[in-house]
Design a protein around this motif. Structure first.
Motif, PDB file in Angstrom:
ATOM      1  N   VAL A 139      23.803  45.905  16.359  1.00 11.39           N
ATOM      2  CA  VAL A 139      24.071  45.042  17.510  1.00 11.39           C
ATOM      3  C   VAL A 139      25.503  44.516  17.502  1.00 11.39           C
ATOM      4  N   GLY A 140      26.253  44.824  16.436  1.00 11.65           N
ATOM      5  CA  GLY A 140      27.635  44.366  16.384  1.00 11.65           C
ATOM      6  C   GLY A 140      28.355  44.945  15.177  1.00 11.65           C
ATOM      7  N   ILE A 141      29.660  44.737  15.115  1.00  9.76           N
ATOM      8  CA  ILE A 141      30.477  45.257  14.007  1.00  9.76           C
ATOM      9  C   ILE A 141      29.909  44.782  12.681  1.00  9.76           C
ATOM     10  N   GLY A 142      29.706  45.744  11.779  1.00  8.53           N
ATOM     11  CA  GLY A 142      29.233  45.414  10.447  1.00  8.53           C
ATOM     12  C   GLY A 142      27.770  45.057  10.342  1.00  8.53           C
ATOM     13  N   GLN A 143      27.061  45.071  11.478  1.00  4.41           N
ATOM     14  CA  GLN A 143      25.637  44.721  11.466  1.00  4.41           C
ATOM     15  C   GLN A 143      24.811  45.985  11.608  1.00  4.41           C
ATOM     16  N   ILE A 144      24.090  46.328  10.554  1.00  2.00           N
ATOM     17  CA  ILE A 144      23.304  47.550  10.528  1.00  2.00           C
ATOM     18  C   ILE A 144      21.873  47.209  10.142  1.00  2.00           C
ATOM     19  N   SER A 145      20.935  47.740  10.904  1.00  3.18           N
ATOM     20  CA  SER A 145      19.521  47.614  10.558  1.00  3.18           C
ATOM     21  C   SER A 145      18.966  49.002  10.305  1.00  3.18           C
ATOM     22  N   SER A 146      18.265  49.136   9.193  1.00  7.54           N
ATOM     23  CA  SER A 146      17.680  50.418   8.820  1.00  7.54           C
ATOM     24  C   SER A 146      16.194  50.401   9.132  1.00  7.54           C
ATOM     25  N   GLU A 147      15.736  51.466   9.771  1.00  3.00           N
ATOM     26  CA  GLU A 147      14.338  51.531  10.179  1.00  3.00           C
ATOM     27  C   GLU A 147      13.446  52.209   9.154  1.00  3.00           C
ATOM     28  N   VAL A 148      13.990  53.170   8.448  1.00 10.45           N
ATOM     29  CA  VAL A 148      13.182  53.899   7.475  1.00 10.45           C
ATOM     30  C   VAL A 148      13.982  54.092   6.195  1.00 10.45           C
ATOM     31  N   PRO A 149      13.320  53.990   5.051  1.00  6.66           N
ATOM     32  CA  PRO A 149      14.023  54.275   3.790  1.00  6.66           C
ATOM     33  C   PRO A 149      14.394  55.751   3.736  1.00  6.66           C
ATOM     34  N   GLN A 150      15.636  56.013   3.298  1.00  5.04           N
ATOM     35  CA  GLN A 150      16.072  57.393   3.346  1.00  5.04           C
ATOM     36  C   GLN A 150      17.357  57.574   2.562  1.00  5.04           C
ATOM     37  N   ASN A 151      17.836  58.785   2.616  1.00  8.71           N
ATOM     38  CA  ASN A 151      19.022  59.190   1.894  1.00  8.71           C
ATOM     39  C   ASN A 151      20.294  58.947   2.709  1.00  8.71           C
ATOM     40  N   LEU A 152      20.182  58.318   3.843  1.00 14.24           N
ATOM     41  CA  LEU A 152      21.310  58.165   4.742  1.00 14.24           C
ATOM     42  C   LEU A 152      21.714  56.702   4.846  1.00 14.24           C
ATOM     43  N   SER A 153      22.929  56.477   5.295  1.00  9.18           N
ATOM     44  CA  SER A 153      23.408  55.126   5.569  1.00  9.18           C
ATOM     45  C   SER A 153      24.219  55.153   6.851  1.00  9.18           C
ATOM     46  N   ALA A 154      24.426  53.991   7.427  1.00  6.98           N
ATOM     47  CA  ALA A 154      25.209  53.897   8.658  1.00  6.98           C
ATOM     48  C   ALA A 154      26.225  52.774   8.518  1.00  6.98           C
ATOM     49  N   SER A 155      27.306  52.913   9.259  1.00  5.92           N
ATOM     50  CA  SER A 155      28.328  51.874   9.269  1.00  5.92           C
ATOM     51  C   SER A 155      28.908  51.746  10.658  1.00  5.92           C
ATOM     52  N   ARG A 156      29.401  50.570  10.960  1.00  6.85           N
ATOM     53  CA  ARG A 156      30.026  50.298  12.258  1.00  6.85           C
ATOM     54  C   ARG A 156      31.342  49.579  11.987  1.00  6.85           C
ATOM     55  N   PRO A 157      32.382  50.354  11.723  1.00  7.93           N
ATOM     56  CA  PRO A 157      33.672  49.743  11.387  1.00  7.93           C
ATOM     57  C   PRO A 157      34.411  49.148  12.585  1.00  7.93           C
ATOM     58  N   GLN A 158      34.110  49.645  13.760  1.00 10.14           N
ATOM     59  CA  GLN A 158      34.724  49.128  14.989  1.00 10.14           C
ATOM     60  C   GLN A 158      33.642  48.938  16.041  1.00 10.14           C
ATOM     61  N   ASP A 159      33.988  48.194  17.072  1.00 10.00           N
ATOM     62  CA  ASP A 159      32.995  47.820  18.088  1.00 10.00           C
ATOM     63  C   ASP A 159      32.281  49.024  18.685  1.00 10.00           C
ATOM     64  N   ARG A 160      33.028  50.097  18.933  1.00 11.20           N
ATOM     65  CA  ARG A 160      32.453  51.229  19.641  1.00 11.20           C
ATOM     66  C   ARG A 160      32.380  52.490  18.780  1.00 11.20           C
ATOM     67  N   GLN A 161      32.311  52.300  17.469  1.00 20.36           N
ATOM     68  CA  GLN A 161      32.253  53.424  16.549  1.00 20.36           C
ATOM     69  C   GLN A 161      31.067  53.249  15.614  1.00 20.36           C
ATOM     70  N   PHE A 162      30.288  54.317  15.489  1.00 14.81           N
ATOM     71  CA  PHE A 162      29.092  54.275  14.652  1.00 14.81           C
ATOM     72  C   PHE A 162      29.098  55.532  13.803  1.00 14.81           C
ATOM     73  N   ILE A 163      28.932  55.375  12.493  1.00 16.20           N
ATOM     74  CA  ILE A 163      29.049  56.498  11.578  1.00 16.20           C
ATOM     75  C   ILE A 163      27.775  56.626  10.763  1.00 16.20           C
TER      76      ILE A 163
END
Lengths: 112, 112
Positions: free
Chosen positions: A51-75
């Protein structure tokens, strides 16, 4: 108008290699961002949302991760890919929670 | 638990006929429903949505009907064209969770 870009379109990676998929949104500010995975012939599974920069919610345990370094960028990332990580990965955005999502064109990941 | 499912996995129609794709949902608290179209190798594309305070909504060649009594959702496509061939997903959002839950999808095949 808003657009969402997702790349690469296809990716073949060996087991144990790292992963980085990138998604960017244009034409809007402070979007909610999502990563979904779709197995062949199946529905979509929510992996992460933000929902915002640096705010990540994970739905399922897994081998993956996500990051949001900028407002409109999701990795979406992984340090070591597993065979089970193969699938079609979709990035999406929405203006607000509880609103419709708009999807990117997807990345077909094959882990061999 | 929550689930959104479709009655038929594949629907085959003749070009020019009307198509009806059905969807059942189990969470009576769901209050927002969306239909997506997904062509092979692409991300889902928003078609039409409907909120629980409505029972019908029309778009260009598409109509969504919502029957809250039996928790049933349908997508009607008028004068089906070859370009309508795709997988169609219904999805629901429940306000208290804000999460979009997808059904498994119905494949629409349009015969020339």
């Amino acid at each position: 108008s808003q657009t969402i870009h997702q790349w690469p379109a296809t990716l073949v990676q060996p087991v144990g290699s790292p992963l980085s998929l990138e998604c960017t949104v244009e034409g809007t500010s402070n979007p909610n961002l999502y990563w979904y995975r779709q197995a062949a012939g199946r529905g979509l599974q929510l992996l992460f949302y933000s929902v915002g920069i640096g705010q990540i919610s994970s739905e399922v345990p897994q081998n993956l991760s996500a990051s949001r370094p900028q407002d409109r960028q999701f990795i979406l990332s992984s340090k070591k890919l597993l065979l089970s990580d193969s699938g079609f990965y979709l990035c999406a955005w929405s203006l607000q929670i509880n609103e419709k999502l708009f999807f990117g064109s997807g990345t077909q990941l094959s882990v061999l | 638990g929550e689930s959104v499912g479709l009655h038929l996995p594949t629907l085959s129609v003749q070009e020019g006929d009307n198509s009806i794709i059905n969807c059942a949902y189990s969470n009576s608290a769901s209050d927002y429903f969306i239909w997506y179209k997904q062509e092979s190798g692409k991300g889902p594309q928003f078609i039409i949505d409907i909120r629980s305070n409505m029972d019908k909504r029309q778009g260009q060649r598409v109509t969504v009907l919502l029957n809250k009594t039996v928790k049933h959702l349908s997508l009607q496509i008028a004068a089906t064209q070859p370009g309508d061939s795709a997988v169609y997903f219904c999805a629901e959002i429940t306000s208290n969770t804000g999460k979009l839950i997808f059904g498994q999808g119905t494949t629409l095949q349009v015969k020339p």
